[in-house]
Design a protein around this motif. Structure first.
Motif, mmCIF file in Angstrom:
data_model
loop_
_atom_site.group_PDB
_atom_site.id
_atom_site.type_symbol
_atom_site.label_atom_id
_atom_site.label_comp_id
_atom_site.label_asym_id
_atom_site.label_seq_id
_atom_site.Cartn_x
_atom_site.Cartn_y
_atom_site.Cartn_z
ATOM 1 N N LEU A 16 -90.617 -29.070 15.414
ATOM 2 C CA LEU A 16 -91.267 -28.880 14.105
ATOM 3 C C LEU A 16 -91.989 -30.159 13.693
ATOM 4 O O LEU A 16 -91.444 -31.255 13.849
ATOM 5 N N GLY A 17 -93.206 -30.006 13.213
ATOM 6 C CA GLY A 17 -93.913 -31.136 12.612
ATOM 7 C C GLY A 17 -94.602 -32.097 13.556
ATOM 8 O O GLY A 17 -95.113 -33.139 13.136
ATOM 9 N N VAL A 18 -94.654 -31.782 14.868
ATOM 10 C CA VAL A 18 -95.296 -32.720 15.802
ATOM 11 C C VAL A 18 -96.818 -32.632 15.773
ATOM 12 O O VAL A 18 -97.506 -33.503 16.302
ATOM 13 N N GLY A 19 -97.324 -31.531 15.177
ATOM 14 C CA GLY A 19 -98.774 -31.401 15.071
ATOM 15 C C GLY A 19 -99.360 -30.269 15.899
ATOM 16 O O GLY A 19 -100.563 -30.286 16.199
ATOM 17 N N LYS A 20 -98.548 -29.283 16.252
ATOM 18 C CA LYS A 20 -99.064 -28.151 17.042
ATOM 19 C C LYS A 20 -100.173 -27.419 16.277
ATOM 20 O O LYS A 20 -101.233 -27.134 16.822
ATOM 21 N N SER A 21 -99.909 -27.142 14.999
ATOM 22 C CA SER A 21 -100.925 -26.439 14.200
ATOM 23 C C SER A 21 -102.141 -27.330 13.992
ATOM 24 O O SER A 21 -103.279 -26.858 14.052
ATOM 25 N N ALA A 22 -101.901 -28.611 13.755
ATOM 26 C CA ALA A 22 -103.025 -29.534 13.521
ATOM 27 C C ALA A 22 -103.923 -29.601 14.751
ATOM 28 O O ALA A 22 -105.155 -29.593 14.637
ATOM 29 N N MET A 34 -104.213 -31.165 6.418
ATOM 30 C CA MET A 34 -102.922 -31.839 6.239
ATOM 31 C C MET A 34 -101.724 -30.892 6.181
ATOM 32 O O MET A 34 -100.654 -31.208 6.634
ATOM 33 N N TYR A 36 -99.844 -27.044 6.710
ATOM 34 C CA TYR A 36 -99.849 -25.706 7.293
ATOM 35 C C TYR A 36 -98.535 -25.032 6.942
ATOM 36 O O TYR A 36 -97.538 -25.694 6.721
ATOM 37 N N PRO A 38 -95.408 -23.763 8.195
ATOM 38 C CA PRO A 38 -94.731 -23.967 9.471
ATOM 39 C C PRO A 38 -94.135 -22.697 10.053
ATOM 40 O O PRO A 38 -93.740 -22.663 11.212
ATOM 41 N N ASN A 120 -98.730 -36.768 20.463
ATOM 42 C CA ASN A 120 -99.667 -36.713 19.322
ATOM 43 C C ASN A 120 -99.342 -37.813 18.303
ATOM 44 O O ASN A 120 -98.351 -38.497 18.405
ATOM 45 N N LYS A 121 -100.203 -37.945 17.317
ATOM 46 C CA LYS A 121 -100.089 -38.890 16.183
ATOM 47 C C LYS A 121 -100.300 -40.353 16.608
ATOM 48 O O LYS A 121 -99.650 -41.262 16.096
ATOM 49 N N ASP A 123 -102.633 -42.159 15.874
ATOM 50 C CA ASP A 123 -103.189 -42.958 14.776
ATOM 51 C C ASP A 123 -102.059 -43.710 14.051
ATOM 52 O O ASP A 123 -102.321 -44.640 13.304
ATOM 53 N N THR A 150 -104.625 -37.910 18.860
ATOM 54 C CA THR A 150 -104.315 -37.685 17.457
ATOM 55 C C THR A 150 -105.158 -36.520 16.955
ATOM 56 O O THR A 150 -106.353 -36.444 17.272
ATOM 57 N N ALA A 151 -104.498 -35.661 16.209
ATOM 58 C CA ALA A 151 -105.239 -34.551 15.609
ATOM 59 C C ALA A 151 -106.029 -35.033 14.409
ATOM 60 O O ALA A 151 -106.894 -34.328 13.892
HETATM 61 N N1 LIG Z 1 -101.158 -38.920 10.953
HETATM 62 C C1 LIG Z 1 -101.131 -37.768 11.620
HETATM 63 N N2 LIG Z 1 -100.566 -36.696 11.048
HETATM 64 C C2 LIG Z 1 -100.553 -35.547 11.762
HETATM 65 C C3 LIG Z 1 -101.125 -35.441 13.062
HETATM 66 N N3 LIG Z 1 -100.949 -34.173 13.483
HETATM 67 C C4 LIG Z 1 -100.302 -33.524 12.509
HETATM 68 N N4 LIG Z 1 -100.067 -34.347 11.469
HETATM 69 C C5 LIG Z 1 -99.362 -34.025 10.223
HETATM 70 O O1 LIG Z 1 -98.016 -33.727 10.546
HETATM 71 C C6 LIG Z 1 -97.542 -32.654 9.736
HETATM 72 C C7 LIG Z 1 -97.037 -31.515 10.614
HETATM 73 O O2 LIG Z 1 -98.145 -31.015 11.346
HETATM 74 P P1 LIG Z 1 -98.184 -29.523 11.869
HETATM 75 O O3 LIG Z 1 -99.464 -29.330 12.576
HETATM 76 O O4 LIG Z 1 -97.834 -28.567 10.786
HETATM 77 O O5 LIG Z 1 -96.981 -29.571 12.905
HETATM 78 P P2 LIG Z 1 -96.387 -28.352 13.734
HETATM 79 O O6 LIG Z 1 -95.957 -28.907 15.041
HETATM 80 O O7 LIG Z 1 -97.337 -27.213 13.758
HETATM 81 O O8 LIG Z 1 -95.136 -28.016 12.877
HETATM 82 P P3 LIG Z 1 -94.460 -26.572 12.658
HETATM 83 O O9 LIG Z 1 -95.579 -25.642 12.247
HETATM 84 O O10 LIG Z 1 -93.521 -26.886 11.558
HETATM 85 O O11 LIG Z 1 -93.808 -26.201 13.940
HETATM 86 C C8 LIG Z 1 -98.711 -32.226 8.829
HETATM 87 O O12 LIG Z 1 -98.585 -32.885 7.591
HETATM 88 C C9 LIG Z 1 -99.923 -32.769 9.574
HETATM 89 O O13 LIG Z 1 -100.986 -33.078 8.699
HETATM 90 C C10 LIG Z 1 -101.734 -36.609 13.619
HETATM 91 O O14 LIG Z 1 -102.240 -36.623 14.740
HETATM 92 N N5 LIG Z 1 -101.697 -37.720 12.854
#
Ligand SMILES: Nc1nc2c(ncn2[C@@H]2O[C@H](COP(=O)(O)OP(=O)(O)OP(=O)(O)O)[C@@H](O)[C@H]2O)c(=O)[nH]1
Length: 230
Positions: A16-22, A34, A36, A38, A120-121, A123, A150-151
């Motif tokens: 969760l939260g690693v940035g899959k949706s981003a 920013m 989504y 989840p 990811n991330k 940045d 980085t997304a």
């Molecule tokens: N700084 C930064 N923030 C990011 C990056 N990718 C995603 N985020 C942030 O991290 C948070 C979680 O991103 P999501 O894309 O929802 O992550 P996910 O893996 O889809 O999470 P779930 O939907 O919960 O499984 C959000 O606030 C995004 O804006 C990145 O590359 N850099």
């Protein structure tokens, strides 16, 4: 030739939260958003025209609860993108679990699908907990591609990862030919591709884009480097 475009199914997996949706939204829309929901799991479709080749990429952005049936994405996928955040050790552990699970499934099903491990991330370098070397080592263990990205910034890097997987699928399906290039250091595997340091000037950025194009058409399989030709 029939009018039907070739389709490639890519599944994104990770904690969760690693940035899959981003990453999915960045690839589909070129935008970084920013927030989504989840709990949404969906398939997004993008029509591509790369070097005169038209194809369709379907991206499944998964949301996994413990009791959910993973067969739904394992069967559907032509390739897997396992994502972790370079700022969260626990997400790297989860990525290992996903790679193991996917590899075991592929072995048992006698299926061969490319896997990319994506840190990811980037940045958020100052919060880094997972070294690039650790990521590369894990990807190599499973004969996978490796990327850091980085997304939140350049679209081209994110696009390059999706295209790298499409190229690997095309190669496995025999839709592309390739040439062995192991001793050409310019075309080493995607496992050597990382996000460039910032801040960077525009000349460096242009250079990166050129390099990115080269890298997008080269990768490593069975410890050998290849360049793909259309
Ligand atoms: N700084 C930064 N923030 C990011 C990056 N990718 C995603 N985020 C942030 O991290 C948070 C979680 O991103 P999501 O894309 O929802 O992550 P996910 O893996 O889809 O999470 P779930 O939907 O919960 O499984 C959000 O606030 C995004 O804006 C990145 O590359 N850099």
């Amino acid at each position: 030739m029939s009018g039907r475009k070739r389709e490639y199914n890519i599944v994104l997996l990770g904690a969760l939260g690693v940035g899959k949706s981003a990453l999915t939204v960045k690839y589909i829309t070129k935008r970084f958003i920013m927030e989504y929901d989840p709990y949404i799991e969906d398939v997004y479709t993008k029509h591509e025209d790369v070097d005169g080749q038209e194809f369709v990429v379907n991206v499944m952005d998964t949301y996994e609860k413990d009791d959910m049936n993973s067969q739904r994405y394992l069967r559907w996928a032509d390739a897997f993108m396992v994502v972790y955040s370079i700022t969260a050790r626990s997400s790297f552990d989860t990525a290992k679990e996903y790679i193991t699970k996917v590899s075991e499934y592929l072995k048992n099903a006698s299926k061969d699908c490319p896997i990319a491990l994506v840190g990811n991330k980037c940045d958020l370098e100052r919060y880094r907990q997972i070294s690039k070397a650790d990521g590369q080592t894990l990807a190599c263990e499973y004969d996978g591609l490796f990327y850091e990205c980085t997304a939140a910034e350049e679209y081209e890097y994110v696009e390059g990862i999706f295209h790298g997987l499409v190229h690997a699928i095309q190669l496995q399906r025999g839709e592309r030919s390739l040439m062995f290039i192991s001793d050409d250091s310019r075309y080493h595997s995607a496992t050597q591709r990382g996000r460039p340091r910032s801040p960077r000037n525009s000349a460096e950025k242009k250079d990166d884009k050129t390099q990115n194009k080269k890298n997008a058409t080269s990768f490593k399989l069975f410890n050998k480097s290849f360049k793909i030709f259309n």
